[in-house]
Design an enzyme around this catalytic site. Structure first.
Site, short mmCIF file in Angstrom:
data_model
loop_
_atom_site.label_atom_id
_atom_site.label_comp_id
_atom_site.label_asym_id
_atom_site.label_seq_id
_atom_site.Cartn_x
_atom_site.Cartn_y
_atom_site.Cartn_z
N ARG A 54 -74.03 9.23 -22.75
CA ARG A 54 -73.42 8.35 -21.76
C ARG A 54 -73.09 9.13 -20.50
O ARG A 54 -72.85 10.32 -20.53
CB ARG A 54 -72.14 7.72 -22.32
CG ARG A 54 -72.37 6.69 -23.40
CD ARG A 54 -71.05 6.05 -23.82
NE ARG A 54 -70.08 7.03 -24.28
CZ ARG A 54 -69.06 7.50 -23.56
NH1 ARG A 54 -68.89 7.07 -22.32
NH2 ARG A 54 -68.24 8.40 -24.06
N LYS A 196 -72.77 0.26 -25.51
CA LYS A 196 -71.39 0.40 -25.07
C LYS A 196 -71.04 -0.58 -23.95
O LYS A 196 -69.86 -0.90 -23.76
CB LYS A 196 -71.11 1.84 -24.65
CG LYS A 196 -71.12 2.83 -25.81
CD LYS A 196 -70.17 2.41 -26.93
CE LYS A 196 -70.11 3.45 -28.05
NZ LYS A 196 -69.30 2.98 -29.19
N HIS A 216 -62.55 0.38 -31.83
CA HIS A 216 -63.63 1.36 -31.95
C HIS A 216 -63.44 2.06 -33.29
O HIS A 216 -62.81 3.12 -33.38
CB HIS A 216 -63.56 2.35 -30.78
CG HIS A 216 -64.74 3.27 -30.72
ND1 HIS A 216 -64.66 4.54 -30.18
CD2 HIS A 216 -66.02 3.11 -31.10
CE1 HIS A 216 -65.84 5.12 -30.25
NE2 HIS A 216 -66.69 4.28 -30.81
N SER A 235 -65.75 11.43 -32.21
CA SER A 235 -66.95 12.07 -32.74
C SER A 235 -66.59 13.33 -33.52
O SER A 235 -65.80 14.16 -33.06
CB SER A 235 -67.89 12.42 -31.57
OG SER A 235 -69.04 13.07 -32.03
N LYS A 239 -65.77 9.50 -39.21
CA LYS A 239 -65.65 8.04 -39.22
C LYS A 239 -66.82 7.38 -39.95
O LYS A 239 -66.62 6.51 -40.81
CB LYS A 239 -65.57 7.54 -37.77
CG LYS A 239 -65.48 6.04 -37.59
CD LYS A 239 -64.99 5.69 -36.19
CE LYS A 239 -65.90 6.22 -35.10
NZ LYS A 239 -67.10 5.39 -34.90
N THR A 240 -68.04 7.79 -39.61
CA THR A 240 -69.21 7.19 -40.25
C THR A 240 -69.34 7.64 -41.70
O THR A 240 -69.58 6.83 -42.60
CB THR A 240 -70.49 7.56 -39.47
OG1 THR A 240 -70.38 7.04 -38.13
CG2 THR A 240 -71.72 6.97 -40.12
N ASP A 254 -68.94 1.07 -36.33
CA ASP A 254 -68.50 1.49 -35.00
C ASP A 254 -67.60 0.52 -34.24
O ASP A 254 -66.68 0.96 -33.57
CB ASP A 254 -69.72 1.81 -34.14
CG ASP A 254 -69.39 2.65 -32.93
OD1 ASP A 254 -68.62 3.62 -33.08
OD2 ASP A 254 -69.87 2.34 -31.83
N ARG A 319 -79.85 10.86 -31.89
CA ARG A 319 -79.39 9.56 -32.42
C ARG A 319 -80.52 8.78 -33.09
O ARG A 319 -81.70 8.98 -32.78
CB ARG A 319 -78.84 8.70 -31.28
CG ARG A 319 -77.58 9.23 -30.62
CD ARG A 319 -76.35 8.82 -31.38
NE ARG A 319 -75.12 9.24 -30.74
CZ ARG A 319 -73.92 8.83 -31.11
NH1 ARG A 319 -73.80 7.98 -32.13
NH2 ARG A 319 -72.83 9.27 -30.51
#
Length: 530
Positions: A54, A196, A216, A235, A239-240, A254, A319
């Site tokens: 981003r 996003k 988020h 990040s 989380k994932t 997400d 990604r």
């Protein structure tokens, strides 16, 4: 030729207009157009040029009287005039004339009561494949009765802005006009900007129109009890990984909303990091890299077409985007009940936060607003010791409203539904990065399992006076000696100095960024050493 009404956007005389092609058709189109190549697993692989992540300096919100007083203007939410926005939008529309144009008409929001329709108009077939897999794909009947979209996104990576003439910061621009329900993205091929932009739009619309708390976070559900949990984290905090528990159903990885009925996924797909991806550690993500998925900036052997997930020569932010049904334990549609537990994940590279601690309502609001994790020494040039990262609401770049509004919504829900909130440190124990060791994943999973099944409700707790949290003194399948971080440090004086230093960073950050927060929330954060 059917144009599906893109003339309304100023795109006149497009060469060909495609609407809602299948994943296979979009993959074929991308290959025909030379946008990428196939891997040995069948995934479409592209490189995104100079923009491999981003570009926050190039993101703008159109400043109009209708939105001016509700936007939290600042570094993350920069204004641009309607005149400049319209001028760039006109140039992008003109650029798309006489070109192939790819349209995806889909939805964001798995709960039909709160869904929003998004039309995404792409220059690239590969980006259209990405958003086709990331948003919720309509059935044929839904598509036949789609009507007008709630929001439209124009994405043209090939159009480069002239910063001086267009009044922006670089050749790229990501601009949202909330009043006109229009988003323009140009100059960057990084597909995450489209994802996003949708999220940033929902983060504005959902609280104001629907009283929905946008989050988020990842979320999962116990298939036997129906209990749901949400996981916030920046990040690298897990989380994932932690939400993708094979014993639980994955609601989403997400972006979610929290209504009076429960939680729901905003998306219909996942966008996972690939750097150092290991088949044994993350088999679900590894298996999702197949025909129909889009892989960005992962180095691949040109002969064998095999991936080298350890190679970060293009970027560390490699990604893959894929539909959520590529995950075997996905909950479809992505809807669950009221969260029983909220987990804030932090990877504390200072090694001083407890591995798990319970937060009351005020502390939950404090840590939600704070959004703490820590960068590791060596991850960036000049970073020789752990560096704190504070990202408001665990998603500062995507939150257009004042932080207090989102925090208040969370606090109200915690109180109303008696949701338990825990701060979980997936970072270091026994010392900072370079001295201590990373918290073992099996211990973190055991602690989260104990939080979810209620075992921690009956545990003995000890109050940590410095960080102002309650720490359980035992947890099944976790060594008791790691529950209190000071006990794991050989040098107690070094622990005290480091802990006081981090607590001071918390206080300084909060005083600087949120001076007008209610006193009860300010008082719920770390305290000065006695």
């Amino acid at each position: 030729m059917e144009t599906y009404g893109i003339e309304k956007l100023g795109i006149i005389g497009a060469k060909t207009v495609y609407r809602n092609l299948t994943g296979a058709q979009l993959t074929e189109a991308a290959l025909r157009r030379g946008e990428g190549t196939l891997s040995n697993t069948g995934a479409l692989v592209v490189t995104t040029g100079k923009y491999t992540g981003r570009s926050p300096d190039d993101k703008f919100i159109v400043d109009t009287p209708g939105v001016h007083d509700v936007i939290a203007w600042g570094k993350a939410n920069k204004p641009i005039s309607r005149e400049k926005f319209d001028a760039i939008k006109g140039k992008v529309a003109a650029y798309l004339q006489n070109r192939e144009v790819f349209i995806f008409d889909g939805r964001a929001g798995a709960d039909p009561a709160y869904t929003k329709k998004f039309r995404v108009v792409n220059e690239l077939a590969s980006q259209n494949l990405f958003i086709h897999q990331l948003l919720i794909r309509p059935t044929k009947e839904e598509l036949d009765h789609y009507g007008e979209p709630d929001f439209t996104i124009l994405s043209a990576p090939g159009f480069k802005c002239d910063p001086k003439a267009d009044g922006v910061n670089s050749e790229a621009a990501i601009m949202i006009d909330y009043e006109a329900h229009m988003i323009v993205i140009c100059g960057t091929q990084y597909a995450g900007e489209i994802k996003k932009a949708v999220f940033s739009t929902l983060n504005y619309v959902m609280p104001l129109e629907k009283n929905i708390l946008p989050m988020h976070c990842s979320a999962n559900m116990n298939p036997e009890t129906g209990d749901t949990a949400v996981f916030f984290g920046l990040s690298g905090t897990g989380k994932t990984t932690l939400s993708a528990d094979p014993q639980l159903k994955l609601i989403g990885d997400d972006e979610h909303g929290w209504s009076d009925q429960g939680i729901f996924n905003f998306e219909g797909g996942c966008y996972a990091k690939c750097i150092n991806l290991d088949k044994d550690a993350e088999p679900e993500i590894f298996g999702a890299i197949r025909f129909g998925s889009l892989v960005e900036n992962v180095v691949m052997d040109p002969e064998t077409r095999e991936f080298d997930f350890q190679d970060d020569s293009l970027t560390e932010n490699t990604r893959v985007g894929y539909p959520i049904d590529f995950i075997s334990n996905a909950e479809i549609p992505g809807v669950g009940g009221i969260p029983k537990v909220v987990v804030f994940l932090t990877a504390d590279a200072f090694g001083v936060l407890p591995p798990i601690s319970r937060l009351n309502q005020d502390a939950a609001m404090y840590h939600f607003v704070t959004g703490f994790t820590a960068k590791l020494a060596g991850t960036e040039r000049g970073v020789v010791e752990p560096q704190p990262t504070f990202s408001t609401l665990f998603g500062e770049p995507f939150m257009p409203l004042a932080p207090a509004r989102y925090a208040q919504m969370l606090g109200e829900r915690i109180a109303k539904y008696n949701t338990k909130v825990y701060l979980v440190n997936t970072g270091w124990s026994g010392g900072p990065y370079g001295v201590g060791s990373r918290m073992k994943l099996r211990y973190t999973r055991a602690m989260i399992a104990a939080a979810l099944n209620g075992t921690l409700d009956s545990a003995e707790y000890k109050h940590d006076g410095l960080f102002n949290v309650d720490v359980p003194q035992s947890c099944p399948n976790v060594p008791a000696e790691i529950m209190n971080p000071r006990d794991t440090w050989a040098d107690k004086k070094a622990y005290d100095e480091t802990a006081n230093k981090l607590a001071g960073m918390f206080r300084d950050n909060f005083a600087k960024k949120y001076p007008d927060m209610p006193k009860n929330i300010i008082a719920a954060g770390p305290r000065a050493a006695e």
